[in-house]
Structure formats: C-alpha cells, structure tokens
Design a protein around this motif. Sequence first.
Motif, short mmCIF file in Angstrom:
data_model
loop_
_atom_site.label_atom_id
_atom_site.label_comp_id
_atom_site.label_asym_id
_atom_site.label_seq_id
_atom_site.Cartn_x
_atom_site.Cartn_y
_atom_site.Cartn_z
N GLN A 28 76.99 6.84 78.14
CA GLN A 28 76.04 6.15 79.03
C GLN A 28 74.63 6.64 78.69
OE1 GLN A 28 77.02 6.66 83.18
NE2 GLN A 28 76.20 4.65 83.71
N ASN A 29 73.73 5.71 78.41
CA ASN A 29 72.37 6.13 78.04
C ASN A 29 71.48 6.33 79.27
OD1 ASN A 29 71.43 3.60 78.87
ND2 ASN A 29 71.42 2.76 76.79
N ASN A 30 70.23 6.67 79.02
CA ASN A 30 69.31 7.00 80.13
C ASN A 30 69.08 5.82 81.07
OD1 ASN A 30 69.05 9.54 79.06
ND2 ASN A 30 67.13 9.08 77.95
N GLU A 31 69.32 4.61 80.56
CA GLU A 31 69.15 3.43 81.42
C GLU A 31 70.45 3.07 82.14
OE1 GLU A 31 67.65 3.26 78.13
OE2 GLU A 31 65.92 4.03 79.23
N GLY A 32 71.47 3.92 81.97
CA GLY A 32 72.73 3.67 82.66
C GLY A 32 73.65 2.69 81.94
N GLU A 33 73.22 2.23 80.75
CA GLU A 33 74.07 1.30 80.00
C GLU A 33 75.08 2.07 79.16
OE1 GLU A 33 70.12 -1.47 79.25
OE2 GLU A 33 70.88 -0.07 77.73
N TRP A 34 76.27 1.48 79.03
CA TRP A 34 77.29 2.09 78.19
C TRP A 34 77.12 1.62 76.75
CZ3 TRP A 34 80.28 6.00 79.85
CH2 TRP A 34 80.34 6.22 81.24
N GLU A 35 77.22 2.56 75.82
CA GLU A 35 77.06 2.24 74.40
C GLU A 35 78.21 2.82 73.60
OE1 GLU A 35 72.61 2.34 73.01
OE2 GLU A 35 72.98 4.11 74.24
N LYS B 105 48.58 7.79 67.37
CA LYS B 105 49.51 6.66 67.16
C LYS B 105 50.95 7.10 67.41
CE LYS B 105 49.30 3.75 63.62
NZ LYS B 105 49.25 2.39 64.17
N LYS B 106 51.74 6.16 67.93
CA LYS B 106 53.16 6.42 68.16
C LYS B 106 53.88 6.49 66.81
CE LYS B 106 57.00 4.71 70.85
NZ LYS B 106 57.81 3.52 71.03
N PRO B 107 54.65 7.53 66.56
CA PRO B 107 55.36 7.57 65.26
C PRO B 107 56.56 6.63 65.25
CG PRO B 107 55.86 9.54 66.57
CD PRO B 107 54.87 8.73 67.36
N VAL B 108 57.05 6.36 64.07
CA VAL B 108 58.31 5.63 63.89
C VAL B 108 59.44 6.47 64.51
CG1 VAL B 108 59.96 4.93 62.10
CG2 VAL B 108 57.50 4.52 61.77
N THR B 109 60.38 5.81 65.17
CA THR B 109 61.50 6.59 65.73
C THR B 109 62.33 7.20 64.60
OG1 THR B 109 63.50 6.60 67.08
CG2 THR B 109 63.01 4.56 65.92
N ALA B 110 62.76 8.43 64.82
CA ALA B 110 63.59 9.13 63.84
C ALA B 110 65.07 9.01 64.19
CB ALA B 110 63.19 10.60 63.78
N ASN B 111 65.39 8.37 65.31
CA ASN B 111 66.79 8.26 65.71
C ASN B 111 67.62 7.59 64.62
OD1 ASN B 111 66.71 9.53 68.17
ND2 ASN B 111 66.24 7.66 69.32
N LEU B 112 68.75 8.18 64.33
CA LEU B 112 69.68 7.55 63.38
C LEU B 112 70.61 6.60 64.13
CD1 LEU B 112 71.35 9.15 60.35
CD2 LEU B 112 72.84 8.04 62.01
N ILE B 113 70.90 6.92 65.40
CA ILE B 113 71.72 6.01 66.20
C ILE B 113 70.90 4.77 66.58
CG2 ILE B 113 73.36 7.70 67.11
CD1 ILE B 113 71.65 7.90 69.64
N ARG B 114 71.62 3.72 66.93
CA ARG B 114 71.02 2.45 67.40
C ARG B 114 70.20 1.75 66.32
NH1 ARG B 114 69.41 5.94 71.75
NH2 ARG B 114 71.10 6.07 73.27
#
Lengths: 168, 168
Positions: free
Chosen positions: B105-112, A143-152
């Motif tokens: 700029q993220n991996n999709e080329g979008e600015w964040e 199973k895909k885990p929950v993202t751990a990214n704090l950004i976004r």
Amino acid sequence: MLKLFEYNWQVRNEWFNWCEQADEHELTKERTGGMGSILYTLYHIVDVEYSWISGLQGREPQYVQFEDCADVRKLREYAARCRAEIAPFIHGWKDDLETNVLTDQNNEGEWENFSYGEIMRHVIAHEIHHIGQLSIWSREIGKKPVTANLIRRGLFKEEIKAEGKHSL
Amino acid sequence: MLKLFEYNWQVRNEWFNWCEQADEHELTKERTGGMGSILYTLYHIVDVEYSWISGLQGREPQYVQFEDCADVRKLREYAARCRAEIAPFIHGWKDDLETNVLTDQNNEGEWENFSYGEIMRHVIAHEIHHIGQLSIWSREIGKKPVTANLIRRGLFKEEIKAEGKHSL
C-alpha cells in the motif's frame, strides 16, 4: 542485469529532457565535487559505459571528445550512437558470461583482470552514483530533479502480468 | 544481485568510517537537496533497505526512529541489526524469486504490485543514488569522499581465480 541498464537509460534520457528545460549556462557551470558540471557528468556517464562495454565486446570505441559534443543536442546524439553500439551486448547478456575475464591496462600502466560480471555491475553503479550528484546540483539551482525511483517505471510490467494470480 | 548488495554494504561501512573522521556538526547540518543531512541520508538508506526486504521476507520490521540513533555509533549499530535480519534473504536469493509479487500500500493508500526483482533492484539503486549525493556534500566540506568504484574491491576475487587460464 538488463533491467538495471534499461533503468539507467530511462533516467539518463529524462536528464537530457531536464537539461533542455534548464538555463544553458547552468549546465556547463563549474560545481564542487563529482565531475564538475552537469553536462560533463552526463558525458562522463556515456563515456565510461561506452568504454567498458566496448572492451567486453572486443571493439575499438570511436570516441567523441567532450568539446565536440558540449551541448544537449550533440551529447544526446553521441549517447544514442554509443548506446546503439553496446546495446546488442547488453541484450545478449547471459549468466555464463559472468566469469569471463577482461584484461585491462590501468592509468598506471599495470595490467588488471576483471570478471565480466564485475565490469557490468561497475558500469551500472557508476551511472547511478553520478546521477545522485546531479540531483543535488538540480536542487541547488532550484529545479526539481528527475526521480531516481526504479519502481513504477514500467520496467517489470511483463513480470507482474505473468504472475496474474497474485494480482489484486 | 548479492554482489550489488555486498558492494552497497562495503561502501556504507566506509561512509560510517568517514563519518567518524568528520566534525559531528557537519553530519547533521541541513543541506540542499536529497534527504537534507549526511547522517539522515545514511539512516534513510538503512531504513529503506530494511523496510522493503522485510516486506519480501514477510516480516514485521522493528524500526528505530532517527531521533533514537542520531549519532554514528548508534546508527552503525542499528544498521548492523537491520542487515543481520535481512542478510539471510539476500544470501538465499534465487532467480526464480524474480517474478514473485509483493502487494504493497503506497502513501496514497493505493495497493500496488511489484515483482520481487523490481524491489531488489530498487533497493540497490536507491542506496547508490543517495551515496552519490553524499559525495558532493563531502567535497563541499573539503573532505575526500569514499570511492564509489565497484571494481577493485575484491568482490569478484573468486570468479577471477576460477578463470585462472585467462590470467596473466
């Protein structure tokens, strides 16, 4: 400090959602390392946060044993109750609490001093560490885990808006 | 903020020590989940911290590819060089930097847009999460992992001393 607790609470909630989509026997299956099972790890995260922050609040925690909340719905309820009890302290955190000292007796019966700042960061790091363990087990069961990214995660929306002059 | 970076740097260093005591083939063996191997995970931790903090510093990072530092000694050297470059920023962190904005700029080329506070906490949580994954793999190969405890590391000695009136 608050942002890191909010991050942990978001991620924890997403893991509860993840659990609801997983086979029940996978949640309690004994695994190598960490706290031994997915559900017990989530219990342990709740337990440790509740225990330390209750200590800083000077409150006597009202624990529920794992056996009495060993399914996702019950654990979620227990987590919500614990969080409601500690949230006022987290939301009321001020930098001048950093150097307050908590005196605590360890498992060997020795008394130890900890600054409040040390405890707060310990609790934050403790959860993130155990969530990292869940992410490995998640892949092991395909199973895909929950993202751990704090950004976004929208945790800093207000800060970005306030600095509109920098935005694109 | 500094304390959490110091914690991560301590733990990372202890994992390098741990690696020196492990079978070399275990370090690069492909594993399920995370970044796929113990050594590559440590590289990824160094890489992500170096990349984001260099961005906050407005510096162009001088990366080393994994292939060029794929043993413990070389990776340790690379980690030390990266840390030396970013340490002045971490040590000079002030709360009024929290709401500064980095446009990336993220991996999709979008600015964040990200606030500096968001990036700093992301980097902290990123390392702790991946270290949690190492702890599972460590048990899988029958070795005791480095402790993840943030308390009892001496990180808050000065704070406790300063508050001597509370001590036993």
